[in-house]
Scaffold this motif. Structure first.
Motif, PDB file in Angstrom:
ATOM      1  N   ALA A  59       0.705  -1.217   0.090  1.00 55.00           N
ATOM      2  CA  ALA A  59      -0.022  -0.042  -0.095  1.00 55.00           C
ATOM      3  C   ALA A  59       1.067   1.109  -0.108  1.00 55.00           C
ATOM      4  O   ALA A  59       1.773   1.560   0.710  1.00 55.00           O
ATOM      5  CB  ALA A  59      -0.662  -0.136   1.255  1.00 55.00           C
ATOM      6  N   THR A  60       0.687   2.025  -1.043  1.00 52.14           N
ATOM      7  CA  THR A  60       1.644   3.325  -1.090  1.00 52.14           C
ATOM      8  C   THR A  60       0.877   4.421  -0.944  1.00 52.14           C
ATOM      9  O   THR A  60      -0.082   4.692  -1.626  1.00 52.14           O
ATOM     10  CB  THR A  60       2.180   3.195  -2.644  1.00 52.14           C
ATOM     11  N   LYS A  61       1.353   5.235  -0.133  1.00 55.90           N
ATOM     12  CA  LYS A  61       0.416   6.533   0.194  1.00 55.90           C
ATOM     13  C   LYS A  61       0.527   7.502  -0.661  1.00 55.90           C
ATOM     14  O   LYS A  61       1.619   8.133  -1.108  1.00 55.90           O
ATOM     15  CB  LYS A  61       0.949   7.073   1.849  1.00 55.90           C
ATOM     16  N   VAL A  62      -0.431   8.490  -1.082  1.00 55.66           N
ATOM     17  CA  VAL A  62      -0.554   9.317  -2.002  1.00 55.66           C
ATOM     18  C   VAL A  62      -0.313  10.826  -1.364  1.00 55.66           C
ATOM     19  O   VAL A  62       0.015  11.609  -2.165  1.00 55.66           O
ATOM     20  CB  VAL A  62      -1.993   9.343  -2.456  1.00 55.66           C
ATOM     21  N   GLU A  63      -0.259  10.862  -0.063  1.00 55.38           N
ATOM     22  CA  GLU A  63       0.505  12.023   0.480  1.00 55.38           C
ATOM     23  C   GLU A  63       0.877  11.683   2.005  1.00 55.38           C
ATOM     24  O   GLU A  63       0.588  10.569   2.602  1.00 55.38           O
ATOM     25  CB  GLU A  63      -0.836  13.303   0.693  1.00 55.38           C
ATOM     26  N   ARG A  64       1.545  12.642   2.538  1.00 57.35           N
ATOM     27  CA  ARG A  64       2.391  12.559   3.736  1.00 57.35           C
ATOM     28  C   ARG A  64       1.131  12.297   4.871  1.00 57.35           C
ATOM     29  O   ARG A  64       1.463  11.363   5.767  1.00 57.35           O
ATOM     30  CB  ARG A  64       3.307  13.500   4.164  1.00 57.35           C
ATOM     31  N   ARG A  65       0.196  12.905   4.774  1.00 53.71           N
ATOM     32  CA  ARG A  65      -0.784  12.782   5.718  1.00 53.71           C
ATOM     33  C   ARG A  65      -1.449  11.294   5.653  1.00 53.71           C
ATOM     34  O   ARG A  65      -2.147  10.984   6.624  1.00 53.71           O
ATOM     35  CB  ARG A  65      -1.752  13.897   5.727  1.00 53.71           C
ATOM     36  N   GLY A  66      -1.207  10.735   4.755  1.00 51.93           N
ATOM     37  CA  GLY A  66      -1.999   9.349   4.500  1.00 51.93           C
ATOM     38  C   GLY A  66      -1.029   8.342   5.034  1.00 51.93           C
ATOM     39  O   GLY A  66      -1.380   7.160   5.143  1.00 51.93           O
ATOM     40  N   LEU A  67       0.201   8.576   5.677  1.00 54.83           N
ATOM     41  CA  LEU A  67       1.109   7.431   6.260  1.00 54.83           C
ATOM     42  C   LEU A  67       0.447   6.953   7.372  1.00 54.83           C
ATOM     43  O   LEU A  67      -0.047   7.520   8.443  1.00 54.83           O
ATOM     44  CB  LEU A  67       2.233   8.134   6.593  1.00 54.83           C
ATOM     45  N   GLY A  68       0.137   5.700   7.342  1.00 52.94           N
ATOM     46  CA  GLY A  68      -0.512   4.749   8.463  1.00 52.94           C
ATOM     47  C   GLY A  68       0.695   4.501   9.392  1.00 52.94           C
ATOM     48  O   GLY A  68       0.390   4.807  10.819  1.00 52.94           O
ATOM     49  N   THR A  69       1.837   3.943   9.003  1.00 54.30           N
ATOM     50  CA  THR A  69       2.804   3.514   9.844  1.00 54.30           C
ATOM     51  C   THR A  69       4.253   4.007   9.347  1.00 54.30           C
ATOM     52  O   THR A  69       4.320   4.215   8.214  1.00 54.30           O
ATOM     53  CB  THR A  69       2.573   1.920   9.760  1.00 54.30           C
ATOM     54  N   VAL A  70       4.922   4.165  10.484  1.00 52.38           N
ATOM     55  CA  VAL A  70       6.347   4.330  10.118  1.00 52.38           C
ATOM     56  C   VAL A  70       6.930   3.459   9.085  1.00 52.38           C
ATOM     57  O   VAL A  70       6.623   2.254   9.471  1.00 52.38           O
ATOM     58  CB  VAL A  70       7.184   4.330  11.480  1.00 52.38           C
ATOM     59  N   GLY A  71       7.643   3.976   8.181  1.00 53.36           N
ATOM     60  CA  GLY A  71       8.157   3.210   6.924  1.00 53.36           C
ATOM     61  C   GLY A  71       7.264   2.831   6.004  1.00 53.36           C
ATOM     62  O   GLY A  71       7.774   1.943   4.963  1.00 53.36           O
ATOM     63  N   GLN A 101      -0.690  -0.625  -5.307  1.00 53.68           N
ATOM     64  CA  GLN A 101      -1.475  -0.031  -4.790  1.00 53.68           C
ATOM     65  C   GLN A 101      -1.642   1.182  -4.115  1.00 53.68           C
ATOM     66  O   GLN A 101      -0.626   1.381  -3.413  1.00 53.68           O
ATOM     67  CB  GLN A 101      -2.010  -1.382  -3.675  1.00 53.68           C
ATOM     68  N   LEU A 102      -2.581   2.080  -4.364  1.00 53.88           N
ATOM     69  CA  LEU A 102      -2.412   3.500  -3.569  1.00 53.88           C
ATOM     70  C   LEU A 102      -3.364   3.530  -2.534  1.00 53.88           C
ATOM     71  O   LEU A 102      -4.750   2.951  -2.760  1.00 53.88           O
ATOM     72  CB  LEU A 102      -2.967   4.604  -4.651  1.00 53.88           C
ATOM     73  N   ASN A 103      -2.972   4.289  -1.565  1.00 54.92           N
ATOM     74  CA  ASN A 103      -3.778   4.164  -0.155  1.00 54.92           C
ATOM     75  C   ASN A 103      -3.670   5.701   0.300  1.00 54.92           C
ATOM     76  O   ASN A 103      -2.701   6.327   0.256  1.00 54.92           O
ATOM     77  CB  ASN A 103      -3.232   2.922   0.651  1.00 54.92           C
TER      78      ASN A 103
END
Length: 377
Positions: A59-71, A101-103
């Motif tokens: 799962a690849t985050k589309v913005e920094r606010r979208g980061l679920g977990t460190v790393g 995958q975008l997330n």
């Protein structure tokens, strides 16, 4: 001509997959500021050499606010593209297709790695030398007790996130990815908008099912415009969840996604208020989510991917043979055995002589077999 359905090719728009085996996206939590590392190259290279037809990155985050977990991996800036190109090139060199995958984590943002406790981060100290990212969501409802309460997204926030998905899709295309998937499951942001459990909005983004689907559909439409016509678009759903989302709701959503150019529905479940079934350490029956793929495929007339404890090659082949799904998505079993696809080909008598393997391995294993060891002995 393939002897088994599992190893038959699958044409999706302008892409032809060499078999029906798909690596399910699995987070590695090894990225630095969203950029992949050598760990990721080694991780994905195994599955390319191992015979998987479609290899999804995590799962690849589309913005920094979208980061679920460190790393978490990210694709919100151009600097994150080059390391991914090396991975995609290697996947292609092995005759496999590369998927991304975008997330966006939404209210699930800012957590520890699972082996560090799966709790929320200490927000009083910087992470990787940077300040913490803001937690946003459709409504100010925390994911679990003790987790941060998200700020309710404004119209401007919604537009920004929709555009971030589209921009990430453009980057993914430039890198050379063949397939793109939108993560609308497991309690992440798109799923949050779909669910009455955490979407209490009274504007056009909440309330009725039609309104709650709007965010998912707007993202799908924006990404389809940004993603080339000849490349397939997948969408992962939680076919049912703990918050009241039903299979009937999923069928309505998938019918609308199909109208907007989605080609394959990746059928999982749960995660809106608990950890997703794929991350849960509890015993479940083999193929426990396959029925969702079968029912969505039949009711919506759309291709599906089945996931959930698909371990035995004969079971995987039967899923495709019966028409339950068009792809089998395998995760933890491929971690345990990265050469699962080649072992399946030998076990199903599709390739008893290792001819589907890279020549660097084929030459040695054929001689091992002639010496009286292995499936072709």
């Amino acid at each position: 001509m393939s002897a088994t359905e599992l190893f038959s090719p699958l044409a999706l728009r302008g892409i032809v997959l060499k078999n029906r085996i798909m690596l399910s996206p699995m987070a590695q939590y090894a990225a630095l500021d969203g950029s992949v590392t050598d760990w990721h190259f080694a991780h994905f290279a195994k599955f390319a050499a191992g015979g998987v037809g479609l290899i999804f990155t995590e799962a690849t985050k589309v913005e920094r606010r979208g980061l679920g977990t460190v790393g978490d991996m990210g694709l919100w800036k151009d600097e994150q593209m080059a390391p991914l190109s090396r991975i995609v090139d290697f996947i292609h060199a092995q005759g496999a297709a590369a998927g991304i995958q975008l997330n966006h984590a939404g209210r699930k943002a800012g957590t520890l790695r699972p082996w560090e406790g799966y709790g929320t981060l200490d927000r009083s100290v910087p992470i990787e030398g940077q300040q913490h990212w803001e937690v946003i969501g459709p409504s100010p409802i925390a994911y679990m007790e003790g987790w941060p309460t998200p700020r309710e997204m404004s119209e401007s926030d919604i537009e920004t996130v929709i555009d971030a998905f589209a921009q990430a899709a453009r980057r993914a295309d430039s890198i050379g990815f063949d397939v793109l998937e939108l993560h609308g499951a497991h309690g992440y942001l798109i799923h949050q908008f779909l669910s009455e459990a955490c979407n209490r909005r009274s504007d056009r983004w909440g309330g009725s099912l039609e309104n709650r689907m709007r965010f998912a559909l707007e993202i799908a439409a924006a990404v389809r415009r940004a993603w080339p016509e000849g490349k397939p678009l997948f969408f992962r759903i939680s076919a049912v969840d703990e918050g009241g989302w039903t299979l009937s709701d999923s069928a309505r959503l998938c019918a609308e996604l199909k109208k907007r150019g989605v080609d394959v529905i990746d059928c999982s479940s749960g995660g809106i208020g608990t950890r997703s079934p794929t991350a849960a350490a509890i015993k479940r029956p083999m193929g426990f989510q396959v029925s969702y793929a079968r029912q969505i495929r039949k009711s919506v007339d759309i291709a599906t991917a089945a996931v959930g404890l698909i371990i035995e090659p004969s079971h995987a082949n039967a899923i495709i043979e019966r028409g339950d799904a068009d792809l089998v998505a395998i995760g933890r079993e491929l971690l345990f055995n990265p050469f699962w696809a080649h072992h399946a080909a030998a076990q199903l008598a599709e390739d008893p002589d290792f001819e589907m393997m890279p020549p660097q391995y084929q030459w040695w294993l054929q001689r091992r077999s002639k010496a009286g060891y292995g499936p072709a002995a």
